[in-house]
Design an enzyme around this catalytic site. Structure first.
Site, PDB file in Angstrom:
ATOM      1  N   VAL A 178      58.490  60.820 107.778  1.00 43.71           N
ATOM      2  CA  VAL A 178      57.861  60.407 109.034  1.00 43.71           C
ATOM      3  C   VAL A 178      56.468  59.819 108.794  1.00 43.71           C
ATOM      4  CG1 VAL A 178      59.139  62.044 110.443  1.00 43.71           C
ATOM      5  CG2 VAL A 178      56.981  62.750 109.413  1.00 43.71           C
ATOM      6  N   CYS A 179      56.156  59.522 107.531  1.00 38.19           N
ATOM      7  CA  CYS A 179      54.840  58.973 107.201  1.00 38.19           C
ATOM      8  C   CYS A 179      54.842  57.455 107.378  1.00 38.19           C
ATOM      9  CB  CYS A 179      54.466  59.334 105.760  1.00 38.19           C
ATOM     10  SG  CYS A 179      52.858  58.688 105.252  1.00 38.19           S
ATOM     11  N   ALA A 180      53.830  56.955 108.069  1.00 32.94           N
ATOM     12  CA  ALA A 180      53.759  55.519 108.350  1.00 32.94           C
ATOM     13  C   ALA A 180      52.765  54.783 107.451  1.00 32.94           C
ATOM     14  CB  ALA A 180      53.374  55.295 109.814  1.00 32.94           C
TER      15      ALA A 180
END
Length: 213
Positions: A178-180
């Site tokens: 979920v890291c952008a």
């Protein structure tokens, strides 16, 4: 001009080759690990993201033998409430809070150093920077508790933080499901290569890279 590009691997690029084992059950495996004076039975940490680890998750992780680091997107007053309740009801478990850097989060850092928690995690997207070194130096000048710093993606960056006083370093940039960071900035490194590289510098937390549990 020819570029010298190093190969970087993710977990998807490899598989673990099964080898002979004398164990008759997986319960025989010792998965315990240490951070300063604390010993944990499970090598799993709930990430200090506001959508991942609040006080409820941190307590569940502690009861299961792991560690949960409570995210820093709360007020210092809320930290105080959590700390009071935790130490009154769950004194057998160390409490871990995340903080920012000295330049923008001094009040929270001071609270944690003055008995608010037992484990401090300095949490910034790019940990290999002067602001991180300044924050570690400030904390280490008067506090000898368990200190985690991050994030890094290279041996050199990890060693810099450990040499500065961090007990353990969170390593991994852009590899979380979920890291952008990688999408928004184009920065990152394959997580397997990150783990291999950074672990040569000292104790690390492999932060991200696993998509399914």
């Amino acid at each position: 001009m020819k570029l010298d590009l190093n190969e970087a691997l993710t977990y998807d690029d490899v598989v673990i080759v099964p080898q002979f084992s004398e164990h008759t059950t997986r319960a025989q495996s010792n998965t315990s690990w240490k951070l300063k004076n604390f010993t944990f039975q499970k090598p799993i940490i709930a990430a200090n993201m506001d959508t991942i680890c609040g006080p409820e998750m941190a307590l569940q992780m502690a009861q299961l033998g792991g560690l949960g680091i409570i995210h820093r997107y709360l007020t210092v007053a809320q930290y105080k409430e959590i700390s009071d309740a935790w130490h009154a009801n769950n004194p057998e478990f160390p409490l871990a809070f995340a903080v920012g850097t000295l330049s923008n989060d001094k009040e929270r850092i001071d609270f944690c150093m003055n008995g608010g928690c037992e484990i401090i995690c300095i949490d910034i997207a790019h940990g290999d920077c002067q602001a991180m070194l300044d924050t570690i130096a400030y904390i280490r000048a008067s506090w000898d508790g368990a200190l985690i710093a991050g994030n890094t993606a290279t041996f050199e960056g990890t060693k810099r933080l450990i040499d500065a006083g961090a007990d353990m370093v969170k390593s991994g940039v852009g590899s979380g499901s979920v890291c952008a960071t990688r999408v928004k900035t184009g920065c990152g490194m394959g997580q397997l290569s990150t783990v291999i590289d950074c672990s040569e510098a000292g104790p690390i937390i492999a932060d991200g890279g696993i998509k399914e549990a």
